[in-house]
Design a protein around this motif. Structure first.
Motif, PDB file in Angstrom:
ATOM      1  N   PRO A  90       0.984  -1.376  -0.136  1.00  0.00           N
ATOM      2  CA  PRO A  90       0.019   0.015   0.001  1.00  0.00           C
ATOM      3  C   PRO A  90       0.935   1.213  -0.059  1.00  0.00           C
ATOM      4  O   PRO A  90       0.304   2.147  -0.057  1.00  0.00           O
ATOM      5  N   ARG A  91       1.980   1.123   0.230  1.00  0.00           N
ATOM      6  CA  ARG A  91       3.192   2.378   0.476  1.00  0.00           C
ATOM      7  C   ARG A  91       3.564   2.711  -1.030  1.00  0.00           C
ATOM      8  O   ARG A  91       3.412   3.594  -1.490  1.00  0.00           O
ATOM      9  N   ARG A  92       3.898   1.598  -1.482  1.00  0.00           N
ATOM     10  CA  ARG A  92       4.443   1.899  -2.909  1.00  0.00           C
ATOM     11  C   ARG A  92       3.522   1.834  -3.991  1.00  0.00           C
ATOM     12  O   ARG A  92       3.663   2.321  -5.062  1.00  0.00           O
ATOM     13  N   LYS A  93       2.426   1.181  -3.659  1.00  0.00           N
ATOM     14  CA  LYS A  93       0.986   1.076  -4.430  1.00  0.00           C
ATOM     15  C   LYS A  93       1.588   0.315  -5.777  1.00  0.00           C
ATOM     16  O   LYS A  93       1.227   0.531  -6.724  1.00  0.00           O
ATOM     17  N   ARG A 133      16.416  -5.867   7.985  1.00  0.00           N
ATOM     18  CA  ARG A 133      15.450  -4.798   7.724  1.00  0.00           C
ATOM     19  C   ARG A 133      15.877  -3.878   6.672  1.00  0.00           C
ATOM     20  O   ARG A 133      15.152  -3.108   6.198  1.00  0.00           O
ATOM     21  N   THR A 149      15.215   0.742  -1.371  1.00  0.00           N
ATOM     22  CA  THR A 149      14.478   1.783  -0.643  1.00  0.00           C
ATOM     23  C   THR A 149      14.425   1.376   0.915  1.00  0.00           C
ATOM     24  O   THR A 149      13.958   0.221   1.241  1.00  0.00           O
ATOM     25  N   GLN A 150      15.027   2.563   1.623  1.00  0.00           N
ATOM     26  CA  GLN A 150      15.032   1.981   3.206  1.00  0.00           C
ATOM     27  C   GLN A 150      13.853   2.681   3.909  1.00  0.00           C
ATOM     28  O   GLN A 150      13.070   3.628   3.593  1.00  0.00           O
ATOM     29  N   GLY A 151      13.772   2.079   5.031  1.00  0.00           N
ATOM     30  CA  GLY A 151      12.655   2.417   6.062  1.00  0.00           C
ATOM     31  C   GLY A 151      11.186   2.289   5.646  1.00  0.00           C
ATOM     32  O   GLY A 151      10.301   2.569   6.494  1.00  0.00           O
ATOM     33  N   VAL A 152      11.147   1.410   4.797  1.00  0.00           N
ATOM     34  CA  VAL A 152       9.538   0.755   4.181  1.00  0.00           C
ATOM     35  C   VAL A 152       9.233  -0.370   4.901  1.00  0.00           C
ATOM     36  O   VAL A 152      10.038  -1.464   4.779  1.00  0.00           O
ATOM     37  N   GLN A 153       8.174  -0.475   5.393  1.00  0.00           N
ATOM     38  CA  GLN A 153       7.833  -2.045   5.951  1.00  0.00           C
ATOM     39  C   GLN A 153       7.756  -2.934   4.857  1.00  0.00           C
ATOM     40  O   GLN A 153       6.937  -2.687   3.777  1.00  0.00           O
ATOM     41  N   SER A 155       8.054  -8.608  11.251  1.00  0.00           N
ATOM     42  CA  SER A 155       9.167  -7.449  11.640  1.00  0.00           C
ATOM     43  C   SER A 155      10.264  -7.730  10.920  1.00  0.00           C
ATOM     44  O   SER A 155      11.278  -6.730  11.009  1.00  0.00           O
ATOM     45  N   ASP A 201      13.205   0.557  -6.030  1.00  0.00           N
ATOM     46  CA  ASP A 201      12.021   1.345  -7.036  1.00  0.00           C
ATOM     47  C   ASP A 201      12.654   2.222  -7.934  1.00  0.00           C
ATOM     48  O   ASP A 201      13.587   2.501  -7.941  1.00  0.00           O
ATOM     49  N   ASP A 217       5.169   4.164  10.318  1.00  0.00           N
ATOM     50  CA  ASP A 217       5.792   3.473   9.272  1.00  0.00           C
ATOM     51  C   ASP A 217       5.897   2.000   9.542  1.00  0.00           C
ATOM     52  O   ASP A 217       6.145   1.404   8.650  1.00  0.00           O
ATOM     53  N   ILE A 218       5.815   1.524  10.722  1.00  0.00           N
ATOM     54  CA  ILE A 218       5.666   0.155  10.972  1.00  0.00           C
ATOM     55  C   ILE A 218       4.625  -0.738  10.675  1.00  0.00           C
ATOM     56  O   ILE A 218       4.681  -1.861  10.299  1.00  0.00           O
ATOM     57  N   ILE A 258      -0.921   0.518   7.103  1.00  0.00           N
ATOM     58  CA  ILE A 258      -1.312   2.219   7.453  1.00  0.00           C
ATOM     59  C   ILE A 258      -2.558   2.234   8.052  1.00  0.00           C
ATOM     60  O   ILE A 258      -3.413   3.227   7.818  1.00  0.00           O
ATOM     61  N   MET A 308       3.315  -5.296  15.813  1.00  0.00           N
ATOM     62  CA  MET A 308       4.689  -4.799  15.314  1.00  0.00           C
ATOM     63  C   MET A 308       4.843  -3.480  16.037  1.00  0.00           C
ATOM     64  O   MET A 308       5.813  -3.171  16.638  1.00  0.00           O
ATOM     65  N   PHE A 367       7.810  -2.031  18.369  1.00  0.00           N
ATOM     66  CA  PHE A 367       8.781  -1.218  17.841  1.00  0.00           C
ATOM     67  C   PHE A 367       8.695   0.181  18.514  1.00  0.00           C
ATOM     68  O   PHE A 367       9.249   1.256  17.852  1.00  0.00           O
ATOM     69  N   MET A 420       7.781   8.844   7.812  1.00  0.00           N
ATOM     70  CA  MET A 420       8.478   9.146   6.689  1.00  0.00           C
ATOM     71  C   MET A 420       7.353   9.918   5.684  1.00  0.00           C
ATOM     72  O   MET A 420       6.237   9.787   5.807  1.00  0.00           O
ATOM     73  N   LEU A 441       5.953   9.742   2.317  1.00  0.00           N
ATOM     74  CA  LEU A 441       5.727   8.663   1.320  1.00  0.00           C
ATOM     75  C   LEU A 441       5.855   9.305  -0.328  1.00  0.00           C
ATOM     76  O   LEU A 441       6.469   8.701  -1.085  1.00  0.00           O
ATOM     77  N   PHE A 468       8.905   7.875  -2.780  1.00  0.00           N
ATOM     78  CA  PHE A 468       8.600   7.411  -3.805  1.00  0.00           C
ATOM     79  C   PHE A 468       8.616   8.201  -4.976  1.00  0.00           C
ATOM     80  O   PHE A 468       8.056   7.974  -6.129  1.00  0.00           O
ATOM     81  N   ARG A 522       6.640  10.905  -5.724  1.00  0.00           N
ATOM     82  CA  ARG A 522       5.342  11.097  -6.401  1.00  0.00           C
ATOM     83  C   ARG A 522       5.033  12.591  -6.416  1.00  0.00           C
ATOM     84  O   ARG A 522       5.279  13.227  -5.490  1.00  0.00           O
TER      85      ARG A 522
END
Lengths: 717, 142
Positions: free
Chosen positions: A212-215, A281, A325-329, A337, A345, B57-58, B62, B84, B88, B134, B136, B140, B142
């Protein structure tokens, strides 16, 4: 073409309505059977016997496959099946790595059962839709998709002529088609292969999950053994499952509190320690690229060498800093986890039909970096990412592709094959353009790519029969056994790992045992008995993940801070207990570590006997190529001369004044003898006779003296 | 951003805040179901979410977002109960109870602050720049 028009092209072939059912302690107690030859769809009961002896996951898959096939069934016969099953723990969201599906089929590479463990949302959503397993049999006339709607209780088989075949597009199309809206996309999971799976034997299956973040629709792979090839041979374009309303308690666990507590403890451990240990991670399994190089274990140029100065260019930090890409679940199921499903990306492709497009590349995992990179002499991160992308979307196993291409490259460099044979391809180590062209040829079904796509085993035969190659030399350097390509570790200096690869059920894949550090670096397995014990315990322990629907990585890709002070650090005792606790929480079964191993022994020996039934599975089938055991060529010997000379001295042979050829011969006799001795010790520990056949007495002890199994082994006692 | 600020030195460990919180949100006087937790023995220590947003972000679905006032909120309808965010949370202020399959946290409603006899907890504001999640769209491109 827009999604609406693609969908309008569907022709409904069969429809099946079902009661939604309930999940009790991790089981739905039903299997969905779909036959795409005659378009029958049915519900089958999961019996108490199946749960007791086979647990779930891979156990169920093998059991169904056994019952569906005969000793003469070939991979492309309609009766061959593809079975997908999660296992009772699959779908819990509190413990990392609990969304795995296990896929079983008769393999086009090995002609025996293959099993592959894969992430993505399909397994959990299948269970929540009411099914412990999906059993697919038959062969369609035209391309079909099977759609399971777990909210409506509806299964359909539909002709699907207009959808793409390549995984990354097809995954997006079907996710879009079956989701109600953007938020609903994560409730759809798609299984696809790709165009390359149609023209090779090393086809894989992509299991999707929506990010859902990268879509974008992400893809995880059931890579090994060519199940994607079976999939496309059956003319299945895709499987789709849809289930909305995922919650954390849908497995209807016996004791949810135990799972919560264990899961949160583990999440905290990852939070506190991952950055101090493996950086899973940040970069996933690719964190070990430079570690393998440092220990001389990274396959370089078809496993000739174990390290290379250019590894610097593809080390994990290069990917972390520049591409991933860092920091994305990045979990491939909720609650992971460890989050190792990394992605690059906006990666711009340089070749092929999607040239110029910016895509999300799922990876690289270690095996991809080593197989597509160093093993082919390619030390360019962008080349690795591009090969990784095309392997996935074409549905080609990166490990088999890497090892097969490396073999073809060595044959080319040694003059065994030439440009005439390769159709003009300059198949030299390090040549990315050629490697990627092989892939594009696999997709198009033309050229030398389709030869490499047959795998090392069949290439050896072809090169000998058609091009007059020396069969003994090809046997030595062709890194396959039972028809399956070796995965990407150099086992030459670890006898235990030679057995870890050589004595596996499905072929040389490290998911059964990875003992190199225990054996070679830490010297914890000095005797044959020690090695045999490890080659019993670890394959059984690791089989267990596939029975319950777990991922192996969270077991030892991080360890508790005090792990080194435990009695057996290599087993990671606290994490083993975590798994026993979680399984108790889900099923109510309070297992000991001994029970755990016993559960695996039942399924492991079932698979072993399945192999024997299919004509493999005996001692002769555990013979391994010498390159997995020692230096085949002069260059290999001389690259590690000191080590090899010292070993010769230790066994009472003075290397002084001897030619390299003489030394290779003596070393080889010694090492091959060691391998045989190890085989004797391991077979004994595993309850098998010297021919690798489980004894009837041992089967009785396991409670696996089923008449159909005794029938296979009784004359081989 | 609005948040529940604290001054441990003023806390007298009376438990009023925990009681108010659990009664408000879970209709039960049970400190295990309170978003704010006060250490029961030794020196007073108040543990409560500071709305830093690391949990945002965890979350794999979302379900955790920051609202217009800067409060980090969980959408329990879409939460998948992975916990999580509990493991975290840098301050261990994301809470969980086995009666529920979703976690819970302080939303700086201020009800406890109103009842605190010593002023050890109070609603405060701090800069939005301190948000840890972050962007997003930026990540990415956008």
């Amino acid at each position: 073409m827009d999604i609406k028009r693609i969908k309008e092209g569907h022709k409904l072939l069969a429809e099946y309505k079902y009661e939604l059912g309930t999940i009790e302690r991790g089981y739905t107690n039903r299997t969905l059977y779909v036959n795409i030859s005659d378009n029958t769809i049915a519900s089958k009961a999961v019996t108490p016997m199946m749960k007791e002896k086979f647990v779930g996951g891979k156990g169920f898959g093998l059991w169904y496959l056994w019952n569906a096939t005969t000793p003469s069934t070939k991979w492309d016969d309609p009766e061959n099946e593809i079975v997908i099953a999660g296992g009772p723990a699959c779908g819990i969201t509190q413990y990392a790595g609990a969304g795995k599906s296990l896929v079983c089929s008769l393999s086009p590479l090995t002609d025996i059962p293959i099993d592959s463990n894969v992430g993505g949302f399909f397994g959990p959503l299948l269970k929540f839709s009411g099914w412990d397993a999906l059993e697919i049999q038959g062969k369609a006339e035209k391309d079909v998709i099977v759609v399971i709607d777990g909210n409506k209780g509806l299964v359909t088989i539909e002709e699907a002529p207009y959808e793409a075949v390549d995984g990354h597009i097809l995954g997006e199309q079907l996710t879009e088609m079956y989701a109600d809206n953007e938020d609903d996309k994560r409730n759809v999971s798609v299984v696809t292969a790709g165009s390359g799976a149609e023209h090779t034997r090393m086809g894989l299956l992509n299991f999707s999950f929506y990010d859902p973040r990268r879509k974008v629709t992400r893809l995880k792979q059931a890579g090994r053994g060519g199940i994607g090839t079976v999939f496309r041979n059956k003319k299945i374009k895709a499987l789709v499952v849809k289930f909305s309303n995922v919650k954390g308690d849908l497995n209807n666990a016996y004791d949810q509190a135990v799972i919560n507590k264990t899961g949160i403890k583990y999440h905290r451990e990852i939070h506190d320690l991952d950055h101090l240990q493996n950086n899973m991670r940040k970069i996933g399994t690719a964190n070990i690229i430079e570690v393998m190089d440092e220990y001389d274990l990274l396959p370089v140029m078809n496993f000739q060498y174990g390290s290379h100065p250019d590894t610097e260019k593809i080390k994990s930090t290069v990917f972390i800093e520049k591409y991933i890409t860092q920091g994305v679940q990045d979990g491939c199921w909720y609650g992971c986890s460890m989050s190792c499903a990394k992605a690059a990306d906006c990666f711009k492709l340089k070749t092929g039909p999607y040239k110029g497009q910016r895509v999300t590349v799922d990876g690289p995992e270690y095996e991809n970096a080593a197989g597509l990179g160093s093993n082919c002499g390619i030390f360019d991160p962008e080349a690795i990412l591009e090969l990784n992308f095309y392997c996935d979307t074409y549905g080609i196993d990166t490990i088999s592709f890497g090892t097969a291409t490396a073999f073809a490259m060595e044959c080319y460099e040694r003059g065994i094959i030439n440009k005439e044979i390769t159709g003009g391809l300059e198949l030299k180590f390090g040549n990315f353009e050629t490697a990627v062209e092989l892939l594009h040829q696999m997709s198009r079904g033309e050229g030398f790519g389709t030869v490499v796509g047959q795998g090392v085993h069949r290439m050896k035969k072809l090169f000998v029969e058609k091009y007059g190659a020396d069969p003994d030399f090809l046997f030595d350097i062709g890194m396959e056994q039972k028809g399956l390509e070796y995965s990407e570790y150099v086992s030459k200096e670890s006898l235990a790992q030679q057995g870890g690869y050589g004595f596996t059920n499905k072929g040389p894949q490290h998911d059964e045992a990875w003992l190199i550090f225990m054996d070679m670096v830490n010297n914890q397995l000095p005797t044959f008995e020690d090695k045999a014990e490890a080659l019993h315990y670890f394959p059984m322990f690791r089989t267990w993940f596939g029975l319950y629907g777990f991922c192996k990585l969270p077991w030892n890709d991080i360890v508790p801070a005090d792990n080194k002070y435990t009695d057996e650090p290599a087993k990671v005792p606290e994490h083993v207990q975590n798994y026993l606790d979680v399984v108790y929480g889900v099923t109510g079964k309070r297992l000991s570590t001994e029970d755990m191993i016993r559960e695996s022994e039942r399924v492991y020996n079932f698979q072993k006997i399945f192999n024997i039934r299919m004509g493999k599975g005996l001692r002769k089938n555990d013979k391994a190529p010498y390159r997995s055991m020692g230096p085949v060529t002069k260059e290999e010997y001389e690259s590690r001369q000191e080590r090899y000379d010292n070993q010769l001295k230790e066994i009472g042979y003075n290397p002084e004044g001897k030619t390299t050829e003489e030394k290779i011969k003596v070393l080889r006799e010694y090492r091959e003898d060691q391998y045989e001795k190890l085989m004797d010790a391991v077979y004994k520990r595993r309850g098998w006779n010297s021919n690798g056949v489980p004894t009837i007495e041992y089967l009785k002890e396991l409670g696996m003296d089923l008449p159909e199994l005794i029938e296979v082994v009784k004359d081989l006692q | 951003m609005k948040y529940l600020a604290k001054d441990d030195s003023k806390c007298i460990q009376c438990g009023t805040c925990e009681s108010i919180c659990s009664k408000t949100y879970y209709k039960e006087d049970n400190y295990e179901k309170s978003c704010i937790v006060v250490k029961k023995d030794g020196k007073p220590e108040i543990n409560v979410c500071n709305q830093c947003g690391e949990c945002i972000d965890i979350c794999p679905v979302i379900a955790i977002k920051r609202d217009k006032q800067g409060i980090v909120r969980i959408n329990k309808k879409i939460c998948v109960g992975c916990f999580m965010c509990v493991g975290f949370c840098p301050q261990l202020s994301m809470r969980q109870h086995d009666d529920y399959i979703e976690p819970f946290k302080c939303i700086a409603c201020g009800l406890c602050a109103k009842e605190c006899p010593t002023g050890a907890i109070y609603i405060a504001e701090r800069s939005d720049d301190e948000a840890k999640e972050m962007n997003l769209d930026q990540v990415f491109n956008r």
